[in-house]
Structures are given as structure tokens and as C-alpha cells.
Scaffold this motif. Structure first.
Motif, PDB file in Angstrom:
ATOM      1  N   SER A  69       0.833  -1.196   0.000  1.00  0.00           N
ATOM      2  CA  SER A  69       0.000   0.000   0.000  1.00  0.00           C
ATOM      3  C   SER A  69       0.874   1.255   0.000  1.00  0.00           C
ATOM      4  O   SER A  69       2.047   1.219   0.366  1.00  0.00           O
ATOM      5  CB  SER A  69      -0.917   0.004   1.220  1.00  0.00           C
ATOM      6  N   GLU A  71       0.971   5.062   1.512  1.00  0.00           N
ATOM      7  CA  GLU A  71       0.356   5.950   2.502  1.00  0.00           C
ATOM      8  C   GLU A  71      -0.158   7.241   1.865  1.00  0.00           C
ATOM      9  O   GLU A  71      -1.160   7.805   2.300  1.00  0.00           O
ATOM     10  CB  GLU A  71       1.364   6.273   3.607  1.00  0.00           C
ATOM     11  N   GLN A  74      -3.865   6.959   0.868  1.00  0.00           N
ATOM     12  CA  GLN A  74      -4.861   6.464   1.815  1.00  0.00           C
ATOM     13  C   GLN A  74      -6.120   7.332   1.855  1.00  0.00           C
ATOM     14  O   GLN A  74      -7.242   6.836   1.800  1.00  0.00           O
ATOM     15  CB  GLN A  74      -4.248   6.364   3.214  1.00  0.00           C
ATOM     16  N   THR A  78     -10.008   6.229   0.685  1.00  0.00           N
ATOM     17  CA  THR A  78     -11.030   6.029   1.711  1.00  0.00           C
ATOM     18  C   THR A  78     -12.397   6.438   1.189  1.00  0.00           C
ATOM     19  O   THR A  78     -13.414   5.824   1.489  1.00  0.00           O
ATOM     20  CB  THR A  78     -10.686   6.825   2.985  1.00  0.00           C
ATOM     21  N   ARG A 178      -8.449  -0.944  12.811  1.00  0.00           N
ATOM     22  CA  ARG A 178      -8.648  -0.398  11.462  1.00  0.00           C
ATOM     23  C   ARG A 178      -9.810  -1.094  10.763  1.00  0.00           C
ATOM     24  O   ARG A 178     -10.589  -0.458  10.051  1.00  0.00           O
ATOM     25  CB  ARG A 178      -7.373  -0.526  10.632  1.00  0.00           C
ATOM     26  N   ASP A 225      -3.520  -2.496  -2.064  1.00  0.00           N
ATOM     27  CA  ASP A 225      -4.058  -1.695  -0.964  1.00  0.00           C
ATOM     28  C   ASP A 225      -5.484  -2.143  -0.705  1.00  0.00           C
ATOM     29  O   ASP A 225      -6.236  -2.378  -1.657  1.00  0.00           O
ATOM     30  CB  ASP A 225      -4.043  -0.210  -1.339  1.00  0.00           C
TER      31      ASP A 225
END
Length: 281
Positions: A69, A71, A74, A78, A178, A225
Motif C-alpha cells: 500500500s 500511505e 490512503q 477512503t 482499522r 491496498d
């Protein structure tokens, strides 16, 4: 199926890519060479054999320990992603991949977590129906990993498409907090997006050892991811989006198969019954 992009060239030279496809070197007098998915120069998964008549396979190996993944992506992932071009997501993840031709697919999934050998396992169910059990081991193929089943549909009277999402590491390695955060977001209506590199392997048994001889199209997504997102969606019975980058040159399928994939993936979901019958869910 939400959208399909045009095939595009992505990736970096193999020496710079964190993920690569490779073929195991054959030792003198050794057996057949394995087709491998490599992560950081370590074999992560053994894939379907090149012959095209062996059973479909994704088998996690002992050195599969890393996720890939980014960062920096992210926050973008989402929220709900609506464009197969990904607003820069494709190019960002392209830096992890070996240079080649990729077909972007944006899919909506309802994942179901499957444990090998238990109810719903493709390898001890549909695959055995066609190929029978392994003649040496006397057992079904074993993927050495839990995985997600997401979609299947008839290709024609003698072929069926099966779709899988394969985590790079088992869901038991996920952080519980998470997963719960994503469950809460999904219950509020958020549909987060995962990213995967994918293959389309078309496998036809050379010998009819099973109860129902037909061709298996295996669309397999290896998660880059979204490990927590897929587990959360499966646990909560929610949907998740998947940006799939289909590696055209690394799949065991031809251009004609690959050209049909978007239309097949847009068909109603259907299950395969023994005797070449399919029934829509």
C-alpha cells in the motif's frame, strides 16, 4: 462493473519494481518451472502453470510477508472512487509494478471470505468437479491462504468465469481497530476503494477426470491496498470498490479473452451447477 479504462502502459523497469512476475529457474534434472508473483525479489505466490491445462492456482509461499500500500493514497482511497483513471491513483501504484500493458477496471464487489477446505472453497469445490483431485497427493489444490470470492458468471455453455481477491498477507494479520473503523464508515454509507494487480488465466483440462468438463476463466486480484477494507466489507456484508490493474502480458489468456472481460464482468452474477447448468443468484 462500474467503468473500464483503455489499456495503458504503466510501471517501471523490472529492477526497480517492488512487484514482478517471474519464472523459477529450472535445476538440471528438475521438474517443471513455477510461474511466480514476486514481491521485493522474494517469491510471494505460485501461479497457474504455463501449460494452460493444469488447474487454476494461486498459492501463497512462505516468503509472502509484505503489503504494497501507499500511505500517500490512503485519504484518496477512503472515499468513493468513480473514475477508472483514479485521479492519479493508477500512476501512483504504477511505480510499484513492472513495466507493461495494463487494463484498468473499476469494480464494485461484495466479498465473501473463504477458508481453504471449508464451505465455498473453489479449490475443493468447482475445481475438483472439473479436474478431479491431484493425482499425486490425492487431495485438492491448496492455496495456503484465506481469500475472497466476489463474482462468477457464465462465459458460454462450456466455460465459466470465477473471480477472486487474494490478500498478500492473511486477514488475521490485519489490525482489528482499522477493520472496525472501516466497518463503521461503511455503515455510514462510505464505499472505500481497494487497489489490486490482476491476472486473467484461462485453464482447460487436458483429460476429463472430473464430473463436469469445462473451461475455467480465473480473474484473480492480488491486493496492493485494501486488506482492512476487504475484511471489513466481508464482515459487515457491505460493498467495496476495487481498482484492478489487469496485467495483460502476464496473464494466461489471449487478446480475444481479455477483450471479452469487461462485458462478462458486467453480466449478472451466476453460479455454476454440475452438468453445464448455471443459475442466476
Amino acid at each position: 462493473m462500474i467503468k473500464t479504462g483503455d489499456p495503458r502502459r504503466l510501471g517501471v523497469p523490472a529492477s526497480e519494481a517492488r512487484l514482478n512476475f517471474d519464472t523459477e529457474l529450472q535445476e538440471l534434472g528438475g521438474g517443471p518451472r513455477r510461474r511466480l508473483l514476486m514481491v521485493d525479489d522474494e517469491p510471494a505466490f505460485e501461479l497457474s502453470f504455463y501449460c494452460g491445462t493444469c488447474p487454476l492456482l494461486f498459492r501463497r509461499l512462505e516468503t509472502a510477508r509484505e503489503k504494497l500500500s501507499l500511505e500517500s493514497m490512503q485519504e484518496r482511497l477512503t472515499g468513493t472512487l468513480d473514475d477508472p483513471d483514479g485521479g492519479g491513483v493508477i500512476d501512483a501504484f504504477g511505480t510499484l509494478l513492472p513495466e507493461g500493458e495494463y487494463l484498468p477496471l473499476l469494480l464494485e464487489l461484495e466479498p465473501r471470505l473463504v477458508i481453504p477446505g471449508r464451505e465455498g472453497d473453489y479449490f475443493s469445490g468447482e475445481q475438483v468437479t472439473t479436474w478431479g483431485i491431484d493425482q499425486f497427493w490425492g487431495l485438492p489444490e491448496y492455496p495456503h491462504t484465506p481469500y475472497y470470492r466476489t463474482f462468477e458468471t457464465a462465459v458460454d455453455a462450456d466455460a465459466h468465469l470465477y473471480e477472486f481477491v487474494v490478500p498478500m498477507v492473511p486477514p488475521t494479520w490485519n489490525e482489528r481497530e482499522r477493520v472496525e473503523e472501516y466497518v463503521a464508515l461503511m455503515e455510514q454509507g462510505t464505499v472505500p476503494t481497494a487497489v489490486a494487480i490482476s491476472t486473467l488465466d484461462v485453464c482447460r483440462p487436458a483429460i476429463d477426470r472430473g464430473d463436469d468438463y469445462f473451461v475455467h476463466w480465473g480473474l484473480t486480484h492480488f491486493l496492493l491496498d485494501g486488506h482492512h477494507k476487504l475484511e471489513a466489507a466481508a464482515a459487515a456484508g457491505r460493498t467495496v470498490r476495487l481498482l484492478s490493474l489487469l496485467a495483460l502480458g502476464e496473464s494466461l489468456s489471449g487478446a480475444d479473452h481479455q477483450a471479452r472481460l469487461p462485458a462478462l464482468r458486467a453480466q449478472p452474477r451466476a453460479t455454476r451447477a454440475t452438468g453445464s447448468e448455471s443459475a442466476c443468484d
